[in-house]
Design an enzyme around this catalytic site. Sequence first.
Site, PDB file in Angstrom:
ATOM      1  N   SER A  65       0.799  -1.226   0.000  1.00  0.00           N
ATOM      2  CA  SER A  65       0.000   0.000   0.000  1.00  0.00           C
ATOM      3  C   SER A  65       0.834   1.280   0.000  1.00  0.00           C
ATOM      4  O   SER A  65       0.324   2.344  -0.347  1.00  0.00           O
ATOM      5  CB  SER A  65      -0.968   0.026   1.179  1.00  0.00           C
ATOM      6  OG  SER A  65      -0.285   0.223   2.394  1.00  0.00           O
ATOM      7  N   LYS A 102       0.673   4.325   6.775  1.00  0.00           N
ATOM      8  CA  LYS A 102       0.058   5.208   5.784  1.00  0.00           C
ATOM      9  C   LYS A 102       0.538   6.635   6.018  1.00  0.00           C
ATOM     10  O   LYS A 102       1.095   6.967   7.050  1.00  0.00           O
ATOM     11  CB  LYS A 102      -1.476   5.196   5.896  1.00  0.00           C
ATOM     12  CG  LYS A 102      -2.143   3.850   5.711  1.00  0.00           C
ATOM     13  CD  LYS A 102      -2.190   3.421   4.283  1.00  0.00           C
ATOM     14  CE  LYS A 102      -2.965   2.139   4.099  1.00  0.00           C
ATOM     15  NZ  LYS A 102      -2.247   0.932   4.468  1.00  0.00           N
TER      16      LYS A 102
END
Length: 145
Positions: A65, A102
């Site tokens: 990701s 993230k």
Amino acid sequence: MMKNKSITIYKAAHGDPLPVPVFMSGIQAGFPSPADDYVEKQLDLNELVVKNQPATFFVRVEGESMRDAGILSGDILVVDRSLTPTSGKIVVAIMNGEFTVKRIEMTAKGISLIPENKSFPTIDIPPESDFQVWGVVTYIIHKAQ
């Protein structure tokens, strides 16, 4: 060591210094330049990447990701839990008991976790969720391809 489905966490520990030679002059990424024929200084990697030892952890990443931010599966992140997260920083966060890595975005509307891979969705953090920023990523360590 603490293990989760997506990351493995290791505590930073300082032992005896492990200095390695470092050339103080830069290395050209374009045209070659003459190499210096002596080492000017010793560098301890712990001293370089660990600024606050009690609050620093090493985290091994699993998943894709954050690929476009240069964070690949198998990379090791240096995470400092004493730093205050700010918008745009890459963080290790816990949401509903699950760790994730993230980029954080904090606005008047709330908090979002932004992946750096268009195949993954943005995660908007509901106010009632069990959410915590666990630490701020300070370095990314990965093997050269």
